[in-house]
Design an enzyme around this catalytic site. Structure first.
Site, mmCIF file in Angstrom:
data_model
loop_
_atom_site.group_PDB
_atom_site.id
_atom_site.type_symbol
_atom_site.label_atom_id
_atom_site.label_comp_id
_atom_site.label_asym_id
_atom_site.label_seq_id
_atom_site.Cartn_x
_atom_site.Cartn_y
_atom_site.Cartn_z
ATOM 1 C CG ASP A 192 -108.342 2.058 -8.088
ATOM 2 O OD1 ASP A 192 -108.566 1.514 -7.853
ATOM 3 O OD2 ASP A 192 -109.022 3.093 -6.594
ATOM 4 N N GLY A 234 -92.056 3.140 -5.022
ATOM 5 C CA GLY A 234 -91.483 1.328 -5.109
ATOM 6 C C GLY A 234 -90.568 0.667 -6.447
ATOM 7 N N PRO A 291 -90.383 -11.496 -4.494
ATOM 8 C CG PRO A 291 -91.002 -8.702 -5.280
ATOM 9 C CD PRO A 291 -91.089 -9.938 -5.634
ATOM 10 C CE LYS A 340 -98.636 -9.690 -4.447
ATOM 11 N NZ LYS A 340 -97.929 -8.515 -5.643
ATOM 12 C CE1 TYR A 379 -99.566 -8.479 -1.030
ATOM 13 C CE2 TYR A 379 -97.879 -10.173 0.120
ATOM 14 C CZ TYR A 379 -97.934 -8.736 -0.651
ATOM 15 O OH TYR A 379 -97.306 -8.199 -1.572
HETATM 16 P P1 NDP Z 1 -95.451 0.497 -3.210
HETATM 17 O O1 NDP Z 1 -96.612 0.845 -1.854
HETATM 18 O O2 NDP Z 1 -93.833 1.503 -2.471
HETATM 19 O O3 NDP Z 1 -95.873 0.446 -4.575
HETATM 20 C C1 NDP Z 1 -97.135 0.542 -4.858
HETATM 21 C C2 NDP Z 1 -97.796 0.648 -5.800
HETATM 22 O O4 NDP Z 1 -98.761 0.362 -7.023
HETATM 23 C C3 NDP Z 1 -97.327 2.483 -6.099
HETATM 24 O O5 NDP Z 1 -97.739 2.490 -7.398
HETATM 25 C C4 NDP Z 1 -99.670 2.586 -6.678
HETATM 26 O O6 NDP Z 1 -99.979 3.583 -6.585
HETATM 27 C C5 NDP Z 1 -99.974 1.374 -6.831
HETATM 28 N N1 NDP Z 1 -101.230 1.032 -5.971
HETATM 29 C C6 NDP Z 1 -101.808 0.534 -5.437
HETATM 30 N N2 NDP Z 1 -102.723 0.436 -5.182
HETATM 31 C C7 NDP Z 1 -103.841 0.296 -6.275
HETATM 32 C C8 NDP Z 1 -104.321 0.700 -6.997
HETATM 33 N N3 NDP Z 1 -106.002 0.869 -6.522
HETATM 34 N N4 NDP Z 1 -104.466 1.243 -8.649
HETATM 35 C C9 NDP Z 1 -103.346 1.427 -9.030
HETATM 36 N N5 NDP Z 1 -102.692 1.453 -8.319
HETATM 37 C C10 NDP Z 1 -102.311 1.321 -7.502
HETATM 38 O O7 NDP Z 1 -95.183 -0.825 -2.108
HETATM 39 P P2 NDP Z 1 -94.178 -1.889 -3.691
HETATM 40 O O8 NDP Z 1 -93.241 -1.120 -4.404
HETATM 41 O O9 NDP Z 1 -93.164 -2.643 -2.426
HETATM 42 O O10 NDP Z 1 -95.100 -3.177 -4.196
HETATM 43 C C11 NDP Z 1 -94.790 -3.022 -5.613
HETATM 44 C C12 NDP Z 1 -95.735 -4.842 -5.894
HETATM 45 O O11 NDP Z 1 -94.753 -5.255 -5.081
HETATM 46 C C13 NDP Z 1 -96.419 -5.256 -5.176
HETATM 47 O O12 NDP Z 1 -98.374 -5.698 -5.855
HETATM 48 C C14 NDP Z 1 -95.977 -5.640 -4.213
HETATM 49 O O13 NDP Z 1 -97.560 -7.269 -3.308
HETATM 50 C C15 NDP Z 1 -94.940 -6.407 -4.132
HETATM 51 N N6 NDP Z 1 -93.995 -6.922 -3.220
HETATM 52 C C16 NDP Z 1 -93.912 -6.524 -2.693
HETATM 53 C C17 NDP Z 1 -92.317 -6.632 -1.541
HETATM 54 C C18 NDP Z 1 -92.230 -5.614 -0.575
HETATM 55 O O14 NDP Z 1 -91.549 -6.536 0.442
HETATM 56 N N7 NDP Z 1 -92.534 -4.015 -0.560
HETATM 57 C C19 NDP Z 1 -92.413 -8.320 -1.346
HETATM 58 C C20 NDP Z 1 -92.960 -8.937 -2.356
HETATM 59 C C21 NDP Z 1 -93.695 -8.029 -3.349
HETATM 60 P P3 NDP Z 1 -101.238 4.534 -6.299
HETATM 61 O O15 NDP Z 1 -101.255 4.512 -5.324
HETATM 62 O O16 NDP Z 1 -100.616 6.099 -6.815
HETATM 63 O O17 NDP Z 1 -102.840 3.884 -7.537
HETATM 64 C C1 8X3 Z 2 -94.303 -8.545 0.082
HETATM 65 C C2 8X3 Z 2 -93.233 -9.608 1.400
HETATM 66 O O1 8X3 Z 2 -92.815 -11.431 3.084
HETATM 67 O O2 8X3 Z 2 -93.805 -9.224 3.625
HETATM 68 O O3 8X3 Z 2 -95.213 -9.590 -0.402
HETATM 69 O O4 8X3 Z 2 -95.280 -10.699 2.886
HETATM 70 S S1 8X3 Z 2 -94.110 -9.959 2.687
#
Ligand code: NDP
Ligand code: 8X3
Length: 250
Positions: free
Chosen positions: A58, A11, A181, A155, A151
């Site tokens: 982790d 992501g 975002p 945030k 959640y």
């Molecule tokens: P993804 O699931 O694609 O990526 C999440 C990343 O976080 C992965 O690389 C995962 O790596 C890592 N991660 C999760 N848990 C752990 C852990 N315990 N230890 C280490 N690494 C961890 O999601 P996004 O790219 O969408 O999310 C990235 C950020 O953006 C998050 O903080 C999310 O809340 C935020 N966000 C996302 C939105 C969306 O709509 N997608 C909107 C708003 C905010 P691995 O599993 O290999 O550990």
């Molecule tokens: C992720 C965006 O609106 O799905 O942070 O919670 S929402």
């Protein structure tokens, strides 16, 4: 620069790593999935001829985070940018029906994990009087939506922590920014719905969501601004989404 990105296996974090690699910065990339981390590292190294240090841990594990940063080889210690991106949503349930394990996972990752790594990296920045911390918050940290409860709370906490970090680190010349975002099509919903791909797909159907690169490009813009300019807070939405859970779908 040396840029540390948490959650670079997927992501937004992965897209940010690609963009910063293209700008020839050296990267410390973290995540739990070792195979992905190692494949991605090799891919970027071959393509961009940069140095990358993959760190597999982790972020919920306080000791693992502390040790990983304390034991950084000398060459990697002077981290210029920390992108606090690792995070997740687990489940989507009314508060009276929520899973306490899901709550723990979100609080431990999005909030405590972000704190652990910030606590480990920020003293070096303060000593060097230089650095930039960018937290990935969310529109869910500005507005609450049905079943978003815990959640959203994590945030909202990131929002408060961003403000707190900005104030506390001000005298050390450290920049602190938050990017919030709306819906970004990543593995986020697969994770939230625990592998239920069909359900995850409904989150992004009927409109154009943001891509991970939309957010990563904004992060890159923030990082590359002149030294005297700090973006405190940037909210980015798909045109078709006005608020969490409020989309215009065709
Ligand atoms: P993804 O699931 O694609 O990526 C999440 C990343 O976080 C992965 O690389 C995962 O790596 C890592 N991660 C999760 N848990 C752990 C852990 N315990 N230890 C280490 N690494 C961890 O999601 P996004 O790219 O969408 O999310 C990235 C950020 O953006 C998050 O903080 C999310 O809340 C935020 N966000 C996302 C939105 C969306 O709509 N997608 C909107 C708003 C905010 P691995 O599993 O290999 O550990
Ligand atoms: C992720 C965006 O609106 O799905 O942070 O919670 S929402």
């Amino acid at each position: 620069m040396i840029i540390l990105i948490t959650g670079a296996t997927s992501g937004i974090g992965r897209a940010a790593a690609e963009i910063f690699a293209g700008q020839k910065h050296d990267l410390i990339l973290t995540g739990r999935r070792e195979d992905r981390l190692s494949d991605f590292t090799n891919q970027l190294k071959n393509k961009f001829q940069i140095e990358i240090l993959p760190l597999c841990f982790d972020i919920r594990n306080r000791e693992a985070v502390k040790t990983a940063i304390e034991q950084l080889p000398e060459r990697w210690k002077s981290i210029d940018v920390l992108l606090n991106n690792a995070g997740l949503a687990a489940g989507l349930d009314f508060i009276q029906e929520g899973s306490i394990d899901d709550w723990d996972q979100m609080i431990d990752t999005n909030l405590k994990g972000l704190l652990y790594i910030t606590r480990a990296v920020s003293p070096g920045m303060a000593a060097r009087k230089k650095g930039h911390i960018i937290n990935i918050g969310s529109i869910a940290g500005k507005l609450v939506y049905p079943k978003g409860n815990v959640y959203c709370a994590t945030k909202f906490a990131v929002d408060a922590l961003t403000q707190g970090m900005r104030i506390d680190l001000l005298e050390h010349g450290i920049k602190v920014s938050q990017v919030c975002p709306g819906a970004v099509e990543t593995e986020f919903s697969d994770v939230r719905f625990k592998g239920d791909k069909a359900l995850a797909d409904t989150v992004y159907s009927g409109y154009q969501p943001l891509s991970a690169y939309d957010i990563a490009n904004a992060v890159s813009w923030i990082v590359n601004l002149p030294q005297h300019v700090n973006i405190n807070d940037l909210t980015i939405m798909p045109v078709a989404q006005a608020a969490p859970a409020y989309h215009y779908k065709k």
